[in-house]
Design an enzyme around this catalytic site. Structure first.
Site, PDB file in Angstrom:
ATOM      1  N   TYR A  32     -10.321 -16.644 -11.263  1.00  0.00           N
ATOM      2  CA  TYR A  32     -10.329 -15.430 -12.075  1.00  0.00           C
ATOM      3  C   TYR A  32      -8.984 -14.704 -11.960  1.00  0.00           C
ATOM      4  O   TYR A  32      -8.417 -14.253 -12.960  1.00  0.00           O
ATOM      5  CB  TYR A  32     -11.478 -14.528 -11.647  1.00  0.00           C
TER       6      TYR A  32
ATOM      7  N   SER B  36      -6.594  -7.516 -15.781  1.00  0.00           N
ATOM      8  CA  SER B  36      -7.374  -7.086 -14.624  1.00  0.00           C
ATOM      9  C   SER B  36      -6.437  -6.680 -13.497  1.00  0.00           C
ATOM     10  O   SER B  36      -5.271  -7.113 -13.442  1.00  0.00           O
ATOM     11  CB  SER B  36      -8.271  -8.230 -14.142  1.00  0.00           C
TER      12      SER B  36
END
Length: 278
Positions: free
Chosen positions: A171, A158
């Site tokens: 995250y 990501s």
């Protein structure tokens, strides 16, 4: 030469497993690989979503097959059984895409919840899904690839691994771990088993999905939220990504066209990671 390059993107007879492929991004990867001739397995915790995606894929032109399997990527014995089913159906696994992942509100800071009050259980859920959910399938499919001395693993990291976003500490940290693990596994598989086993990752920037749509846009109007506007202001290309934007990098990294590429993380972000803000 050009004919040889084109042939590299023919996946006819190749078997590719995509975890989390009941979702928008994983599903688009599965559809594209199917259209290129691959036999694709949609592995998802949500069997209905997996079956719906497999059915949709079968409606598109392609010479491959699509298979839907329910599996929790955090349960090794379940993943092993799923992979055995794929091998029985297609003979082998040539590629694994670890697309399962996600965040949850209880692991995110907000005006109502400070970092100091985040739930340990919620943060552990995010860590496990994004990091162990990448490692466990890689262990099981990696063993199969080690025995065959060939294969490709493609992880989904990501933009948060490059530049941690506000509010989502668990995250961001988990995806940074996924990037680090990608590099570690690339070296390990090449040195210990075969240089024909490659491990890479893509790092998507900001894509509108059902999971984040109403964080980036206003539910009532569809206009950019304050957070969405800040992202857009820092994206030189001036738009969110579409699922189709992933396809070129995915096909390249899974194909023989990238035969000398392992251990890299490719940002697909419209220039977000390159822009300093000035």
């Amino acid at each position: 030469m050009s004919t040889d390059i084109c042939k590299m993107y023919d996946f006819t007879g190749k078997s590719i497993v995509i975890t989390g492929a009941g979702g928008v991004l994983g599903g688009e990867m599965a559809r594209t690989l199917y259209e290129c001739g691959a036999n694709v397995t949609i592995l998802d915790y949500n069997l209905t979503a997996a079956q719906n995606m497999a059915d949709q894929i079968r409606q598109t032109p392609g010479t491959g097959k699509s298979l839907a399997i329910q599996a929790n990527v955090l349960q090794p014995e379940v993943v092993k059984a799923a992979m055995d089913q794929v091998i029985t159906e297609f003979g082998q696994i040539d590629g694994l895409i670890n697309a399962a992942g996600g965040n949850k509100p209880d692991a995110s800071t907000s005006a109502e919840k400070s970092f100091f009050d985040l739930s340990v259980d919620a943060m552990r859920w995010v860590f496990d899904l994004n990091l162990l959910g990448t490692i466990i399938p890689s262990q099981i499919v990696g063993r199969h690839m080690a025995e065959r001395k060939q294969g490709v693993i493609l992880n989904v990291s990501s933009m948060n691994a490059y530049r941690p976003l506000t509010r989502i500490p668990a995250y961001s940290a988990a995806k940074a771990g996924a990037s680090n693990f990608t590099q570690w596994l690339a070296v390990h598989m090449a040195q210990e088993y075969s240089p024909k086993i490659r491990v890479n990752a893509i790092a998507p920037g900001f894509f509108l999905t059902e999971q984040n749509r109403f964080l980036l846009t206003a539910e009532e109007t569809g206009e950019l939220s304050a957070r969405g506007k800040r992202i857009m202001d820092h994206t030189p290309m001036g738009r969110f990504g579409t699922p189709e934007d992933l396809n070129g990098a995915v096909l390249w990294l899974l194909s023989p066209a990238s035969a000398f590429v392992t251990g890299i993380i490719v940002p697909i972000d419209g220039g977000f990671s390159a822009y300093s803000g000035v």
